[in-house]
Motif scaffolding. Sequence first.
Motif, short mmCIF file in Angstrom:
data_model
loop_
_atom_site.label_atom_id
_atom_site.label_comp_id
_atom_site.label_asym_id
_atom_site.label_seq_id
_atom_site.Cartn_x
_atom_site.Cartn_y
_atom_site.Cartn_z
N LYS A 116 0.84 -1.21 0.00
CA LYS A 116 0.00 0.00 0.00
C LYS A 116 0.87 1.25 0.00
N VAL A 117 1.91 1.25 0.83
CA VAL A 117 2.79 2.41 0.90
C VAL A 117 3.45 2.64 -0.44
N GLU A 118 3.92 1.59 -1.07
CA GLU A 118 4.58 1.73 -2.37
C GLU A 118 3.64 2.27 -3.43
N THR A 119 2.41 1.78 -3.44
CA THR A 119 1.51 2.21 -4.51
C THR A 119 0.81 3.53 -4.19
N ASP A 120 0.10 3.59 -3.09
CA ASP A 120 -0.74 4.76 -2.81
C ASP A 120 0.07 5.96 -2.34
N VAL A 121 0.87 5.79 -1.33
CA VAL A 121 1.55 6.93 -0.72
C VAL A 121 2.58 7.52 -1.68
N ILE A 122 3.34 6.68 -2.33
CA ILE A 122 4.37 7.19 -3.24
C ILE A 122 3.72 7.89 -4.43
N ASP A 123 2.61 7.39 -4.95
CA ASP A 123 1.91 8.07 -6.04
C ASP A 123 1.41 9.44 -5.59
N ARG A 124 0.91 9.55 -4.41
CA ARG A 124 0.43 10.84 -3.91
C ARG A 124 1.58 11.82 -3.69
#
Length: 136
Positions: A116-124
């Motif tokens: 989740k951190v890799e996908t959502d947070v980094i994209d944001r």
Amino acid sequence: MVNIQNPTMIRTLITEFPLTDVPKERTVTEEKIRKYTYTKDEVDELISDAVKEAVDEARKIDEESMAKHNRDATVLSMILGFTALALFVDGLLRVLGIVPPFMDLDVNILERIADKVETDVIDRIRQVPIQKIFHR
């Protein structure tokens, strides 16, 4: 067991057998009544002594039984506490992925959090313009 071979022993037992000391004559006088009965004060004193002794014995029994109960409850609480702590630690280690899954029940959440951190947070983070943050 009485030895029947010794008749003197039987005679001695019969002659020395305790008999009542109540007189055979039936005349009742104040003196005879006092000899064989208790006064009200004596009865009250006997009762108060008996009650005191019974209460003391009951307190002693109560203290002993409470001490035993406290010991037993302490041991039981320790066993339950250690069991709950062991189960908590086992679950925590399984959630963290340190201990392998049990019966194919995978509760490891670290991989999901990392994904989740890799996908959502980094994209944001990539969406936020860096120049606006530095100009403030």
